[in-house]
Design a protein around this motif. Sequence first.
Motif, short mmCIF file in Angstrom:
data_model
loop_
_atom_site.label_atom_id
_atom_site.label_comp_id
_atom_site.label_asym_id
_atom_site.label_seq_id
_atom_site.Cartn_x
_atom_site.Cartn_y
_atom_site.Cartn_z
N SER A 24 0.82 -1.21 0.00
CA SER A 24 0.00 0.00 0.00
C SER A 24 0.85 1.26 0.00
O SER A 24 0.43 2.30 -0.49
N ASN A 25 2.06 1.16 0.54
CA ASN A 25 2.97 2.31 0.60
C ASN A 25 4.05 2.21 -0.46
O ASN A 25 4.27 3.13 -1.23
N SER A 26 4.72 1.06 -0.53
CA SER A 26 5.83 0.88 -1.47
C SER A 26 5.68 -0.41 -2.26
O SER A 26 5.06 -1.36 -1.80
N PHE A 27 6.26 -0.41 -3.47
CA PHE A 27 6.42 -1.63 -4.25
C PHE A 27 7.87 -2.07 -4.09
O PHE A 27 8.78 -1.25 -4.19
N HIS A 28 8.07 -3.36 -3.85
CA HIS A 28 9.43 -3.88 -3.70
C HIS A 28 9.59 -5.15 -4.53
O HIS A 28 8.64 -5.91 -4.69
N MET A 29 10.80 -5.36 -5.01
CA MET A 29 11.12 -6.60 -5.71
C MET A 29 12.46 -7.10 -5.22
O MET A 29 13.40 -6.32 -5.02
N VAL A 30 12.55 -8.40 -5.01
CA VAL A 30 13.81 -9.03 -4.65
C VAL A 30 14.04 -10.20 -5.60
O VAL A 30 13.11 -10.96 -5.90
N VAL A 31 15.26 -10.31 -6.12
CA VAL A 31 15.64 -11.37 -7.05
C VAL A 31 16.70 -12.22 -6.38
O VAL A 31 17.61 -11.69 -5.72
N ALA A 32 16.57 -13.54 -6.51
CA ALA A 32 17.51 -14.44 -5.82
C ALA A 32 17.95 -15.57 -6.73
O ALA A 32 17.18 -16.08 -7.55
N GLN A 33 19.19 -15.96 -6.58
CA GLN A 33 19.75 -17.12 -7.25
C GLN A 33 19.49 -18.34 -6.37
O GLN A 33 19.62 -18.28 -5.14
N VAL A 34 19.11 -19.45 -6.98
CA VAL A 34 18.82 -20.67 -6.24
C VAL A 34 19.92 -21.69 -6.52
O VAL A 34 20.19 -22.02 -7.68
N SER A 35 20.55 -22.16 -5.47
CA SER A 35 21.62 -23.14 -5.63
C SER A 35 21.57 -24.13 -4.48
O SER A 35 21.69 -23.75 -3.31
N HIS A 36 21.35 -25.42 -4.83
CA HIS A 36 21.32 -26.49 -3.83
C HIS A 36 20.34 -26.19 -2.69
O HIS A 36 20.63 -26.39 -1.52
#
Length: 505
Positions: A24-36
């Motif tokens: 409602s206040n901010s839009f956020h995005m987080v990107v992550a690498q997946v390993s094991h």
Amino acid sequence: MQSLFVQQSHDFPFEKIAAIDLGSNSFHMVVAQVSHGQLRITGEYGDKVQLAAGLQNGVLDEAAIERGIACLSQFAQAIEDMPLGSVRVVGTNALRAAKNRKEFIQRAAQVLPHPIEIIAGREEARLIYVGVARTMDHGEQKRLVVDIGGGSTEFIIGRQLDTMLTESLHMGCVSYRQRFFADGTITKNAFQKAVTAARLELLSIQDDYSAEGWDVAIGSSGTAKAAYNIGLENGWSKKGITPKVLKNIQNALFDAGHADNINLLGLKPERKNTIAAGIAILTAIFECFSIKQMDFSVGALREGVLFDVMGRYEDTDVRERTVNYLLNQYHIDLEQAKLVTQTAISALQQVREDWQLNSLSNEDILRWAGLLHECGLGISHSRYHKHGAYIISESDMPGFSQQEQKALAELILRHRRKFTQSLDFPFTKGDTQDLDRLAILLRLSHLLHMDRKEGDIPIFNLTASDKHLHAEFLEGWLEGRPLTQANLQREAEYLASAGYTLTFN
């Protein structure tokens, strides 16, 4: 066939995943690498969209929509190479409340080719707790997690990875800013009114949460982060957020008198206009629950979404636990549910390519609908499909987005009687077509097992094209089942009302 009452495991298919939180206040995005099986954050993005500020009488104004779309277009550039399923986008309080959220979702789809899920308040709380629990280890200690957002505040009590209480209250730093500090002026009187309003909201959960108790209090997201940083930067506390920190922040706000005049070490400029509202809510929480000290967690909703995406491919998909709970809660005939579901999945496998129902989500929704299609039978036999749809539509269902929950309810409603009945939920055109086709497969499976004969698995071949479905049964199977033949003929009439043709022999 693998048991339908345990989660179907799928190998994790992505090297990179992303979570987008449309707050409602901010839009956020987080990107992550997946390993094991481990996550490594490779990118974080955010913008103070303030969607809730554009919510007038339950409708998002054009300026707010444009701010949101502009932010999503920036996010899209960073994830343009990521396939469907690797990005999960969740909308929270402002989009839950917006009557025109369908318009926002449709316009967002033009810049971001990943579906937007609107999640319920308690589901938001659960995901926040997952984010906190996965990034902070408190052993066997019981945690109270508080997350003050722009339009709502979530409260969770849990231990390790399990939640005990989850709640979402309609109070947030953007909505309270508009209500008590609209022109930016900060006075003791306005601040106390905001605290009192928050205390009144908290009355609904105070007794239950206090009775449950906790060992450690954790704050997550913007307001808690701001209070934590201000306390550290100004040397007011080395133990996180305390009543002293809150009191010193209040005094600084009163001295400033206006959001534009706030000058606090540790406070980001873009948070000046919401900090008074957020601190008022946090003060009320401290007073209500007699909190002496609160830690801060960097993990919150978007981190919880990331881990939830991983869990859906492993053995921790909370949606499976929810379905199993409902199977027991409504005393569903497990053998009948299993027969109908096995037949529906067999039908799906045969027409998957013809009807372009290739995604794992289609198989999951159909499987869950098959297992739960008789959940309303204990209320009324003649209208149990309608009662079942209501139960699924209105229940708290951890792990499910609102769209998933409504899709499940829609299939349960439409598995018998009129094919054209609907919950009138605003599905996209593509989702509507998929649901039509899944409903047909569930209806076919249901009517083939209406005699409720255990172990009777019909053998048939299906072929499909656009709005046509043909079923070819094992020679002699239909001849000995006049009731099934009559039901199939009646089903062909039901489907014809929606432009579909069903043929069989």
